[in-house]
Design an enzyme around this catalytic site. Structure first.
Site, PDB file in Angstrom:
ATOM      1  N   GLU A  39      -4.009 -11.125 -14.128  1.00 18.50           N
ATOM      2  CA  GLU A  39      -3.786 -12.536 -13.891  1.00 18.50           C
ATOM      3  C   GLU A  39      -2.489 -12.629 -13.092  1.00 18.50           C
ATOM      4  OE1 GLU A  39      -3.536 -14.983 -17.376  1.00 18.50           O
ATOM      5  OE2 GLU A  39      -3.036 -16.729 -16.152  1.00 18.50           O
ATOM      6  N   ARG A 265      -3.659  -0.595 -26.033  1.00 15.87           N
ATOM      7  CA  ARG A 265      -2.606  -0.901 -25.062  1.00 15.87           C
ATOM      8  C   ARG A 265      -1.520   0.157 -25.135  1.00 15.87           C
ATOM      9  NH1 ARG A 265      -2.196  -6.682 -23.829  1.00 15.87           N
ATOM     10  NH2 ARG A 265       0.023  -6.477 -23.414  1.00 15.87           N
ATOM     11  N   LYS A 275       4.276 -10.122 -20.216  1.00 16.62           N
ATOM     12  CA  LYS A 275       4.726 -10.841 -19.024  1.00 16.62           C
ATOM     13  C   LYS A 275       5.530 -12.082 -19.394  1.00 16.62           C
ATOM     14  CE  LYS A 275       0.611 -10.618 -17.038  1.00 16.62           C
ATOM     15  NZ  LYS A 275      -0.521 -10.786 -16.120  1.00 16.62           N
TER      16      LYS A 275
HETATM   17  P1  ATP Z   1       0.661  -9.505 -20.771  1.00 16.97           P
HETATM   18  O1  ATP Z   1       0.400  -9.454 -22.243  1.00 16.97           O
HETATM   19  O2  ATP Z   1       1.792  -8.666 -20.325  1.00 16.97           O
HETATM   20  O3  ATP Z   1       0.757 -10.887 -20.221  1.00 16.97           O
HETATM   21  P2  ATP Z   1      -2.024  -9.452 -19.953  1.00 16.97           P
HETATM   22  O4  ATP Z   1      -3.032  -8.682 -20.690  1.00 16.97           O
HETATM   23  O5  ATP Z   1      -2.032 -10.893 -20.193  1.00 16.97           O
HETATM   24  O6  ATP Z   1      -0.603  -8.815 -20.155  1.00 16.97           O
HETATM   25  P3  ATP Z   1      -3.377  -9.269 -17.476  1.00 16.97           P
HETATM   26  O7  ATP Z   1      -2.880  -9.620 -16.141  1.00 16.97           O
HETATM   27  O8  ATP Z   1      -4.450 -10.075 -18.069  1.00 16.97           O
HETATM   28  O9  ATP Z   1      -2.119  -9.241 -18.411  1.00 16.97           O
HETATM   29  O10 ATP Z   1      -3.759  -7.732 -17.543  1.00 16.97           O
HETATM   30  C1  ATP Z   1      -4.588  -7.078 -16.614  1.00 16.97           C
HETATM   31  C2  ATP Z   1      -5.201  -5.888 -17.280  1.00 16.97           C
HETATM   32  O11 ATP Z   1      -4.184  -5.017 -17.765  1.00 16.97           O
HETATM   33  C3  ATP Z   1      -6.039  -6.305 -18.473  1.00 16.97           C
HETATM   34  O12 ATP Z   1      -7.282  -5.636 -18.385  1.00 16.97           O
HETATM   35  C4  ATP Z   1      -5.238  -5.846 -19.651  1.00 16.97           C
HETATM   36  O13 ATP Z   1      -6.094  -5.433 -20.692  1.00 16.97           O
HETATM   37  C5  ATP Z   1      -4.442  -4.685 -19.107  1.00 16.97           C
HETATM   38  N1  ATP Z   1      -3.185  -4.527 -19.831  1.00 16.97           N
HETATM   39  C6  ATP Z   1      -2.221  -5.453 -20.014  1.00 16.97           C
HETATM   40  N2  ATP Z   1      -1.227  -4.961 -20.763  1.00 16.97           N
HETATM   41  C7  ATP Z   1      -1.548  -3.678 -21.064  1.00 16.97           C
HETATM   42  C8  ATP Z   1      -0.926  -2.637 -21.820  1.00 16.97           C
HETATM   43  N3  ATP Z   1       0.245  -2.823 -22.416  1.00 16.97           N
HETATM   44  N4  ATP Z   1      -1.562  -1.447 -21.913  1.00 16.97           N
HETATM   45  C9  ATP Z   1      -2.742  -1.264 -21.307  1.00 16.97           C
HETATM   46  N5  ATP Z   1      -3.384  -2.193 -20.590  1.00 16.97           N
HETATM   47  C10 ATP Z   1      -2.805  -3.397 -20.467  1.00 16.97           C
HETATM   48 MG    MG Z   2      -4.454 -11.337 -20.005  1.00 16.33          MG
END
Ligand code: ATP
Ligand code: MG
Length: 560
Positions: A39, A265, A275
């Site tokens: 995102e 994760r 984020k």
């Molecule tokens: P955040 O919690 O930092 O906002 P998010 O999951 O909301 O992260 P996205 O932009 O939706 O951020 O993430 C893109 C991809 O990265 C998703 O498929 C998510 O599952 C993966 N992802 C995010 N954080 C991690 C992590 N700590 N370890 C592994 N994969 C991750």
């Molecule tokens: Mg997300």
């Protein structure tokens, strides 16, 4: 070697096992198709690096493709600078997406039609409950929810209301579209989840074309299907959403049947991987920017001097599992050191200078010494080290008196200057405050690459630069951003756990060969650590080096 076409690489973890099974079963004629779906609401961090290495890496390893898809369904939080940074970060990490950049927003029209399809089949309805009411109707983990009073609206009424939602007839939050599934389901995600919500906001891709936007749950699986993704890999928190993912795929005329699989994760101690929290560090100026070298963002790590190969290596060695755990950040740092030890040319820099005057060397004397750029890699060549009467050493490499453990320069004793001669300290000059302002010394002759003829060998080796030829540089010594293994765990406020000494800015002196350093060139400053010429601020006129990491882990030995 046989050239059988079916040389499938052996699986290293359960995600690969699944792909190999599908390949063997003939289900993947074009190889696996994966996607990385960020995102665009912030910069990518080390956790995303895991997802990137997995999605792009699996496609690469098993002859498939990986898409980059911006999951852009929240216009208020998304910005162009994030879209740009994300693309740059993925490329820098060493990956390339297949085909054009994709956007969930490009499927808005199709998704809207899919929603109408659900309405027509009696599988979705427009609901007018306020958010508070909806929460109350939803029930709890222990208690079933109750049906919304709007659940039995007719197909015609629902279609009309949904069209009106799109046309802008309602305010934010006034109406939502919900799937009609089961308010008594033990899985809260199946209790008539929201598919569309109203947001009067300008979108970075679609402008003002829409004021109702699909939720993640409605958009994600259908976008996967539209792109013929075969393996939709996501982190464990989406496990409970999988029944909804499958339900939507089963109830819609989608062109393919993607499968969601979850993995744990990546979380690191001393590090934040959210984020939202990283944005707070930037917004409240606890760091300079998203790419501040202390940030665990990919852009921050890059600017800090972490090599992409070291990050990839770390992700690989951390493995893939289905159990959440906290990984030691020391493991990442060890991978970075390991890479830099092999690849970084050596150089000398003095961060806290103390002048040493060699009294038996004349003012005019100027000698050009040479030293290998790397002790184990002659292909990196040699560097020239000018040498003369006055040199600079680290202030803490000299003591007037010291015990035997101090293997540096002591008054009346000898030390070897790295890549140069043995010297012997003969006296000190002090300023009005009693501080040592310079050291007098003599050069022990014929000691270039040889022990002193009189048999009095120096105990140690110190680094130095020639005072006349050294280049002034700004050196930024970075340390971990947090001084607690789990920031916020004790105080509930991760800001409380910021390390106040995470940045020290010094005026330093570096050997003249570093005047040629280009932005992002990495070095080992001997005895001090690994450093990188800053990507943004470094120039030949005003060099700026960031300390990537110390030579050894000094945290392990710190008291807890
Ligand atoms: P955040 O919690 O930092 O906002 P998010 O999951 O909301 O992260 P996205 O932009 O939706 O951020 O993430 C893109 C991809 O990265 C998703 O498929 C998510 O599952 C993966 N992802 C995010 N954080 C991690 C992590 N700590 N370890 C592994 N994969 C991750
Ligand atoms: Mg997300």
């Amino acid at each position: 070697m046989s050239d059988t076409p079916s040389m499938i690489p052996a699986p290293r973890h359960f995600l690969e096992t699944r792909i190999v099974e599908d390949l063997n079963a003939g289900k993947l004629p074009d190889g696996p198709v994966t996607r990385f779906p960020p995102e665009p609401n912030g910069f990518l961090h080390i956790g995303h690096a895991k997802s990137i290495c997995l999605n792009f890496g699996l496609a690469q390893r098993y002859g498939g493709r990986c898409h980059l898809r911006f999951d852009d369904t929240n216009p208020e939080k998304e910005e162009q600078q994030y879209l740009d940074a994300i693309q740059e970060d993925i490329r820098w990490l060493g990956f390339n997406w297949d085909g054009p950049i994709r956007y969930t927003s490009a499927y808005f029209e199709t998704l809207f039609e899919y929603a109408q399809h659900l309405i027509r089949n009696g599988d979705a309805y427009v609901c007018d409950l306020t958010p508070e009411q909806a929460r109350e109707y939803r029930g709890t983990l222990k208690e079933a929810g109750r049906n919304s009073p709007f659940r039995e609206r007719s197909v015609e009424e629902n279609l009309q209301l949904f069209t009106d939602m799109r046309a802008g007839a309602y305010a934010n939050g006034e109406k939502v579209l919900r799937a009609k599934i089961d308010m008594a389901s033990p899985n809260m995600n199946m209790r008539d989840p929201i598919l569309y919500r109203i947001r009067h906001a300008t979108h970075h891709q679609t402008g003002d074309a829409w004021c109702n936007y699909p939720t993640y749950d409605f958009a994600h699986g259908q976008s996967d299907a539209l792109e013929h993704i075969t393996h939709s890999l996501c982190s464990l928190e989406f496990e409970d959403h999988r029944p909804l993912y499958d339900w939507l795929i089963a109830h819609l005329p989608v062109p393919a049947q993607p499968r969601q699989t979850e993995f744990a994760r990546l979380e690191l101690n001393y590090t934040i991987t959210s984020k939202r929290k990283l944005k707070k560090l930037v917004d409240d100026a606890h760091v300079d920017s998203w790419d501040d070298p202390r940030m665990p963002t990919i852009a921050g790590m890059r600017r800090r001097g972490f090599p992409a190969a070291g990050i990839r290596k770390f992700i690989e060695s951390a493995g893939v599992s289905r159990a959440n755990s906290l990984t030691d950040v020391g493991m990442l740092e060890a991978a970075i050191r390991d890479d830099l030890n092999r690849t970084a040319p050596r150089a000398m820099a003095v961060l806290q200078p103390l002048r040493v005057v060699l009294e038996n060397v004349s003012e005019e004397h100027r000698e050009l010494l040479t030293a290998p750029a790397h002790p184990d890699d002659s292909t990196l060549g040699e560097r020239t080290l000018p040498f003369g009467r006055e040199i600079l050493i680290e202030a803490d490499d000299f003591r007037e008196e010291a015990n035997k453990k101090f293997k540096r320069l002591v008054l009346g004793k000898r030390v070897r200057l790295r890549n140069a001669y043995v010297i012997e300290a003969t006296g000190v000059e002090k300023g009005p405050d009693g501080e040592i302002s310079s050291v007098r010394a003599t050069l022990v002759p014929d000691t270039l690459g040889a022990d002193p003829a009189d048999g009095v060998k120096p105990k140690g080796v110190i680094h130095w630069v020639a005072a006349r030829d050294a280049v002034a540089a700004t050196v930024r010594v970075y340390d971990r951003l947090f001084n607690q293994p789990q920031p916020g765990a004790d105080s509930d406020d991760f800001i409380q756990d910021l390390n106040p000494d995470s940045l020290q800015t010094l005026k330093a002196w570096v050997e003249p060969s570093l005047a040629q350093a280009q932005a992002e060139d990495r070095f080992q400053f001997e005895r001090l650590g690994y450093f990188v010429a800053d990507r943004v601020l470094h120039s030949a006129d005003a060099p700026v080096f960031n300390r990537t990491i110390a030579l050894r882990d000094t945290w392990e030995s710190k008291p807890a």
